[in-house]
Design a protein around this motif. Sequence first.
Motif, PDB file in Angstrom:
ATOM      1  N   GLN A  51      53.136  46.454  42.492  1.00 46.33           N
ATOM      2  CA  GLN A  51      52.214  47.414  43.098  1.00 46.33           C
ATOM      3  C   GLN A  51      50.750  47.021  42.912  1.00 46.33           C
ATOM      4  O   GLN A  51      50.337  46.615  41.820  1.00 46.33           O
ATOM      5  CB  GLN A  51      52.449  48.806  42.529  1.00 46.33           C
ATOM      6  CG  GLN A  51      53.786  49.402  42.875  1.00 46.33           C
ATOM      7  CD  GLN A  51      54.041  49.450  44.372  1.00 46.33           C
ATOM      8  OE1 GLN A  51      53.317  50.099  45.112  1.00 46.33           O
ATOM      9  NE2 GLN A  51      55.085  48.747  44.811  1.00 46.33           N
ATOM     10  N   THR A  52      49.990  47.159  43.980  1.00 48.46           N
ATOM     11  CA  THR A  52      48.556  46.886  43.893  1.00 48.46           C
ATOM     12  C   THR A  52      47.805  48.031  43.245  1.00 48.46           C
ATOM     13  O   THR A  52      46.717  47.836  42.682  1.00 48.46           O
ATOM     14  CB  THR A  52      47.974  46.636  45.304  1.00 48.46           C
ATOM     15  OG1 THR A  52      48.230  47.787  46.138  1.00 48.46           O
ATOM     16  CG2 THR A  52      48.621  45.410  45.941  1.00 48.46           C
ATOM     17  N   TYR A  53      48.358  49.240  43.340  1.00 46.96           N
ATOM     18  CA  TYR A  53      47.735  50.410  42.701  1.00 46.96           C
ATOM     19  C   TYR A  53      48.370  50.574  41.325  1.00 46.96           C
ATOM     20  O   TYR A  53      49.578  50.786  41.208  1.00 46.96           O
ATOM     21  CB  TYR A  53      47.963  51.662  43.551  1.00 46.96           C
ATOM     22  CG  TYR A  53      47.191  52.872  43.087  1.00 46.96           C
ATOM     23  CD1 TYR A  53      45.872  53.082  43.502  1.00 46.96           C
ATOM     24  CD2 TYR A  53      47.771  53.808  42.232  1.00 46.96           C
ATOM     25  CE1 TYR A  53      45.155  54.185  43.075  1.00 46.96           C
ATOM     26  CE2 TYR A  53      47.062  54.906  41.799  1.00 46.96           C
ATOM     27  CZ  TYR A  53      45.755  55.098  42.223  1.00 46.96           C
ATOM     28  OH  TYR A  53      45.046  56.187  41.796  1.00 46.96           O
ATOM     29  N   HIS A  98      54.764  46.355  48.156  1.00 43.78           N
ATOM     30  CA  HIS A  98      53.763  46.226  47.093  1.00 43.78           C
ATOM     31  C   HIS A  98      52.597  47.199  47.221  1.00 43.78           C
ATOM     32  O   HIS A  98      51.916  47.498  46.233  1.00 43.78           O
ATOM     33  CB  HIS A  98      53.223  44.789  47.066  1.00 43.78           C
ATOM     34  CG  HIS A  98      52.390  44.444  48.267  1.00 43.78           C
ATOM     35  ND1 HIS A  98      52.947  44.097  49.477  1.00 43.78           N
ATOM     36  CD2 HIS A  98      51.047  44.424  48.449  1.00 43.78           C
ATOM     37  CE1 HIS A  98      51.984  43.852  50.351  1.00 43.78           C
ATOM     38  NE2 HIS A  98      50.823  44.048  49.760  1.00 43.78           N
ATOM     39  N   ASN A  99      52.346  47.702  48.439  1.00 43.36           N
ATOM     40  CA  ASN A  99      51.208  48.611  48.625  1.00 43.36           C
ATOM     41  C   ASN A  99      51.643  50.069  48.739  1.00 43.36           C
ATOM     42  O   ASN A  99      50.840  50.928  49.126  1.00 43.36           O
ATOM     43  CB  ASN A  99      50.411  48.205  49.869  1.00 43.36           C
ATOM     44  CG  ASN A  99      51.251  48.234  51.144  1.00 43.36           C
ATOM     45  OD1 ASN A  99      52.470  48.149  51.077  1.00 43.36           O
ATOM     46  ND2 ASN A  99      50.599  48.336  52.290  1.00 43.36           N
ATOM     47  N   ALA A 124      49.554  52.525  46.685  1.00 39.73           N
ATOM     48  CA  ALA A 124      48.187  52.579  47.207  1.00 39.73           C
ATOM     49  C   ALA A 124      48.127  53.401  48.484  1.00 39.73           C
ATOM     50  O   ALA A 124      47.205  54.204  48.689  1.00 39.73           O
ATOM     51  CB  ALA A 124      47.667  51.164  47.461  1.00 39.73           C
TER      52      ALA A 124
END
Length: 403
Positions: free
Chosen positions: A28-30, A127-128, A131
């Motif tokens: 995860q980007t967040y 992955h996002n 976010a």
Amino acid sequence: MSNKLYIAIPLLDEYDNINLIFRNLESQTYKNFKLIVCVNQPDIWWDDSSKIDICEQNIKSIDLINKLASDNNINCTIIDKASKGKGWQGKNIGVGWARKTIMDHIALSASDEDIIVSLDADTYFKHNYFAVIHNHFANNPQIETISIPYYHPQNSDKEASRAILRYEIYMRYYFLNMVRIGSPYAFSALGSAISFRYRALKKIGGFSPKKSGEDFYFIQKMIKYKPIGNWLEEKVYPAARFSDRVSFGTGPAMIKGNAGNWESYPLYPIALFDKIKAFFDLIPQLYTNNIDTPIDAFWKDKDSKDTVFEKLRKNNKDLQHFTKAVHDYFDGLRTLQFLKANYNTDNEEANLIEFLNTDFANKIDARLLINFSFNDSSLGQLDAVRDFMVDLEDKYRKQISNS
């Protein structure tokens, strides 16, 4: 402002999916999130020779979660309802209690603007994903809850793929018809595809545990508090697998369907949905008079129906409040009860084809429906119909979320 996400996952016999969970989390980007898992089973399973393997797998899951959380520096709390003496007692069992236990734990530290992301162990997300959820709530302050779009990927098990395609077509058919008739209860109930602000959870008095169908009742309760969002730029991807971990939902539906029993998941004729729409259209007249409606058979007799509406008129000061009160009464559950009580055919394919040829459905390419059969069509043909309905549903999810 960066709000914390609480990732809520109930776990029962999910050891093989623990690595998937952490791969999803690590990607995860967040990063401002905390994982809360409830590893659970009834305590009496420790004394049941047929269940002891599940109990031991749950303990292995706890150990692996601790290790992977430490190795990946992920903020994690494990609620142990699996170790001997700590499991569920009496009737307070099941995924509903696991989710409630997680929500009650989150309540100890969450602020109103923090966001809860409900997931299941077998669910993949990109992955996002975190976010996109965070940004959606930040950019849409009027939204308190999102029923998130979903998609079940096929797998190497052809029977499982056929079953999940049939089940998903049923779910999308139901959702789209609820949108078509203007029901406020157009949503899909998947525990792996819900996110909401903590303040909304507080407003509805917390999470009410159900032995099964807890996600349906939870979203229905949220809708009565405030209209929900149905759109997100990302989807979740739950696994298509035969599972009896819960008594109602995707896994049990696939098991029953694979055995030839889809009676609990019919594609109701669009004429039945049309009767509900005609009832909705009469609400302004019901505000002033007792009149006949197309769904009068829902009530046992005219007097009981008239009593309901007389009470709603008395307790609501204007048409706007009366309309909401009618929808609060004739809610998602009563809608489903009406449909079930009035359904007396099993021509599933004909009902689907009739719907897909409506203007609402943009008239599907006829080639996709040649000799269409849930039992005999190829997986490719079923998948093409499913994907057509996914695109159609995405269109209407965006539309109703922006209205």
